[in-house]
Design a protein around this motif. Structure first.
Motif, PDB file in Angstrom:
ATOM      1  N   ARG A   2       1.678   1.841  18.031  1.00 44.61           N
ATOM      2  CA  ARG A   2       2.446   0.711  18.035  1.00 44.61           C
ATOM      3  C   ARG A   2       2.905   0.124  16.800  1.00 44.61           C
ATOM      4  N   PHE A   3       3.982  -0.498  16.552  1.00 47.37           N
ATOM      5  CA  PHE A   3       4.551  -1.090  15.009  1.00 47.37           C
ATOM      6  C   PHE A   3       5.016  -2.504  15.561  1.00 47.37           C
ATOM      7  N   ASN A   4       4.602  -3.269  14.740  1.00 47.68           N
ATOM      8  CA  ASN A   4       4.983  -4.867  14.884  1.00 47.68           C
ATOM      9  C   ASN A   4       6.185  -4.981  13.777  1.00 47.68           C
ATOM     10  N   GLN A  22      18.268 -14.243   4.222  1.00 48.29           N
ATOM     11  CA  GLN A  22      19.144 -13.634   5.605  1.00 48.29           C
ATOM     12  C   GLN A  22      17.737 -13.778   6.500  1.00 48.29           C
ATOM     13  N   SER A  23      18.092 -14.913   7.358  1.00 55.29           N
ATOM     14  CA  SER A  23      16.788 -15.204   8.391  1.00 55.29           C
ATOM     15  C   SER A  23      16.273 -14.320   9.278  1.00 55.29           C
ATOM     16  N   ASP A  24      17.579 -13.500   9.769  1.00 59.86           N
ATOM     17  CA  ASP A  24      17.305 -12.523  11.055  1.00 59.86           C
ATOM     18  C   ASP A  24      17.058 -11.038  10.233  1.00 59.86           C
ATOM     19  N   LEU A  25      16.832 -11.025   8.967  1.00 59.60           N
ATOM     20  CA  LEU A  25      16.290  -9.928   8.399  1.00 59.60           C
ATOM     21  C   LEU A  25      15.243  -9.254   9.120  1.00 59.60           C
ATOM     22  N   VAL A  26      15.270  -7.910   9.634  1.00 66.00           N
ATOM     23  CA  VAL A  26      14.129  -7.309  10.455  1.00 66.00           C
ATOM     24  C   VAL A  26      12.990  -6.568   9.477  1.00 66.00           C
ATOM     25  N   LEU A  27      11.897  -6.919   9.491  1.00 65.33           N
ATOM     26  CA  LEU A  27      10.794  -6.515   8.519  1.00 65.33           C
ATOM     27  C   LEU A  27       9.737  -5.914   9.464  1.00 65.33           C
ATOM     28  N   LYS A  28       9.337  -4.632   9.034  1.00 68.91           N
ATOM     29  CA  LYS A  28       8.485  -3.815   9.765  1.00 68.91           C
ATOM     30  C   LYS A  28       7.013  -3.660   9.314  1.00 68.91           C
ATOM     31  N   GLY A  29       6.782  -4.180   7.930  1.00 71.63           N
ATOM     32  CA  GLY A  29       5.564  -4.054   7.409  1.00 71.63           C
ATOM     33  C   GLY A  29       5.273  -4.713   6.032  1.00 71.63           C
ATOM     34  N   LEU A  30       4.156  -4.864   5.634  1.00 69.32           N
ATOM     35  CA  LEU A  30       3.844  -5.521   4.325  1.00 69.32           C
ATOM     36  C   LEU A  30       3.627  -4.269   3.311  1.00 69.32           C
ATOM     37  N   SER A  31       3.890  -4.192   2.168  1.00 69.31           N
ATOM     38  CA  SER A  31       3.819  -3.100   1.313  1.00 69.31           C
ATOM     39  C   SER A  31       3.837  -3.704  -0.152  1.00 69.31           C
ATOM     40  N   ALA A  86      -0.312 -16.421   1.518  1.00 70.11           N
ATOM     41  CA  ALA A  86       0.455 -16.270   2.672  1.00 70.11           C
ATOM     42  C   ALA A  86       0.579 -14.572   3.056  1.00 70.11           C
ATOM     43  N   PHE A  87       0.275 -13.959   1.931  1.00 76.03           N
ATOM     44  CA  PHE A  87       0.035 -12.284   2.335  1.00 76.03           C
ATOM     45  C   PHE A  87      -1.121 -12.301   3.137  1.00 76.03           C
ATOM     46  N   ALA A  88      -2.186 -12.736   2.767  1.00 70.21           N
ATOM     47  CA  ALA A  88      -3.305 -12.865   3.708  1.00 70.21           C
ATOM     48  C   ALA A  88      -3.112 -12.927   4.945  1.00 70.21           C
ATOM     49  N   ILE A  89      -2.442 -14.427   5.193  1.00 69.42           N
ATOM     50  CA  ILE A  89      -1.930 -14.749   6.850  1.00 69.42           C
ATOM     51  C   ILE A  89      -1.296 -13.788   7.486  1.00 69.42           C
ATOM     52  N   LEU A  90      -0.155 -13.168   6.598  1.00 66.32           N
ATOM     53  CA  LEU A  90       0.873 -12.092   7.209  1.00 66.32           C
ATOM     54  C   LEU A  90       0.274 -11.012   7.717  1.00 66.32           C
ATOM     55  N   THR A  91      -0.976 -10.480   7.165  1.00 67.34           N
ATOM     56  CA  THR A  91      -1.779  -9.138   7.315  1.00 67.34           C
ATOM     57  C   THR A  91      -1.907  -9.205   8.729  1.00 67.34           C
ATOM     58  N   HIS A  92      -2.582 -10.269   9.337  1.00 68.92           N
ATOM     59  CA  HIS A  92      -2.764 -10.553  10.553  1.00 68.92           C
ATOM     60  C   HIS A  92      -1.928 -10.303  11.748  1.00 68.92           C
TER      61      HIS A  92
END
Length: 356
Positions: A2-4, A22-31, A86-92
């Motif tokens: 599964r991918f978020n 672009q508010s509706d830009l789809v992002l599938k991961g951190l890098s 912010a990065f640390a928060i988004l990793t969750h």
């Protein structure tokens, strides 16, 4: 697997940041900046990473307000005061979590144990008498939990962990693979050339929001408990001996070793490979640099180091020879030489002044 994935505006809301682009830009991961692709979000934490940011293919960047104008080739941003936080928060948000709940059929659980309905108990887990497992706690395969151990809510216990010695573990605690909590402390009494084992009668108490890495040992106390207070974080391969007390929010990197009955304050940082002798006290907000040996109590906050800095091999060998020669000279002889040199310097200075 599964991918978020999230829209950019959703991520901005999660970190309470300002959205640009672009508010509706789809992002599938951190890098990382170097490896990011258009479906990734990356972060920039200072001017020294601007070159990498300019060349990055990331679809969006997490940045501070002052850096936005320096990245004209990027259009999508989340602006926050602290990009790394912010990065640390988004990793969750992107983390793949265990969602299954219930008890696997191969688990062996004592009838007297209390297991929350929304907990997960993995394959071949063994849980002893009078244990407690709190709400939403995840226990992975092959974990052994001995009699009388208590676990709070929202904990994560990785595979092959052993919890023993009637340990009491708080909420949101993470313990990683092959770690032992509550094992027998190293206690022996020497008599007539023989070591006599001292039964360890204490326990371990671990507070909330504690993280313990893989292959660690936290021994139970001999009489009083070994204590890790709230927010303590411990890397892999760390040994904490019996009756140690570690204060809130203290961090220890890999291969630290803390001998018995040591008290460590709050908000301390121990870098990799630090050794601490037993029966001493270390104040709050102490930093100990890598591979240092703490041999006596530290009563004031600050940074402390020990050991000898790095040399080229031949220079190191010459230094060791000089140190040995210095050690062979009696201290009184050195003091007399220094006093003699001081007297000579003062005599020369006096002569020079008189000539003026």
């Amino acid at each position: 697997m599964r991918f978020n994935h999230f829209h950019l505006d959703e991520l901005a809301q999660l970190v309470q940041g300002e959205l640009v682009g672009q508010s509706d830009l789809v992002l599938k991961g951190l890098s990382s900046l170097e490896q990011a692709q258009p479906h990734h979000i990356a972060f920039v934490i200072g001017d020294k990473y601007l070159k990498e940011a300019l060349n990055s293919k990331a679809g969006a960047l997490i940045i501070s307000a002052e850096l936005q104008s320096q990245l004209p080739n990027h259009k999508n941003f989340i602006i926050v005061p602290n990009p790394y936080l912010a990065f640390a928060i988004l990793t969750h948000s992107f983390e793949i979590k265990v969602t299954v709940r219930g008890i696997e059929r191969t688990a062996q659980i004592s009838p007297s144990a209390i297991i929350a309905d929304d907990a997960y108990i993995g394959h071949y887990v063994v849980i002893g008498e009078d244990c407690v497992v709190g709400n939403n706690t995840i226990i992975q395969s092959h974990v052994k939990i001995d009699d009388g151990v208590e676990l709070g809510k929202d904990c994560f216990i990785d595979s092959h962990v052993t919890l023993t010695g009637q340990a009491k573990i708080g909420d949101r605690v993470r313990i990683h693979a092959n770690t032992v909590i509550g094992g027998e402390g190293f206690g022996f009494a020497s008599y007539q050339g023989k070591w006599n084992r001292i039964a360890q009668l204490g326990s371990v108490r671990i507070g909330n929001d504690v993280r313990i890495g893989s292959n660690c040992s936290v021994d139970r106390g001999a009489l009083d408990d070994t204590i890790l207070e709230n927010g303590v974080i411990i890397d892999n391969l760390v040994q904490i001996a019996h009756n140690v007390h570690v204060g809130e929010n203290t961090a220890m990197a890999a291969k630290c070793g803390i001998a018995g009955s040591t008290t460590i304050g709050k908000n301390c940082i121990f870098a990799g490979g630090v050794g601490v002798v037993g029966h001493i006290k270390i104040a709050d907000k102490v930093t100990v640099t890598g591979m240092s040996m703490v041999s006596k109590s530290i009563s004031e906050a600050g940074s402390y180091s020990s050991g000898t800095g790095q040399f080229e091999t031949n220079q190191w060998k010459r230094t060791v020879v000089r140190l040995r020669q210095l050690a062979d000279v009696p201290l009184t002889k050195l003091v007399k030489k220094i006093d003699h040199m001081q007297a000579q310097i003062e005599s020369i200075e006096s002569t020079l002044k008189s000539r003026k």
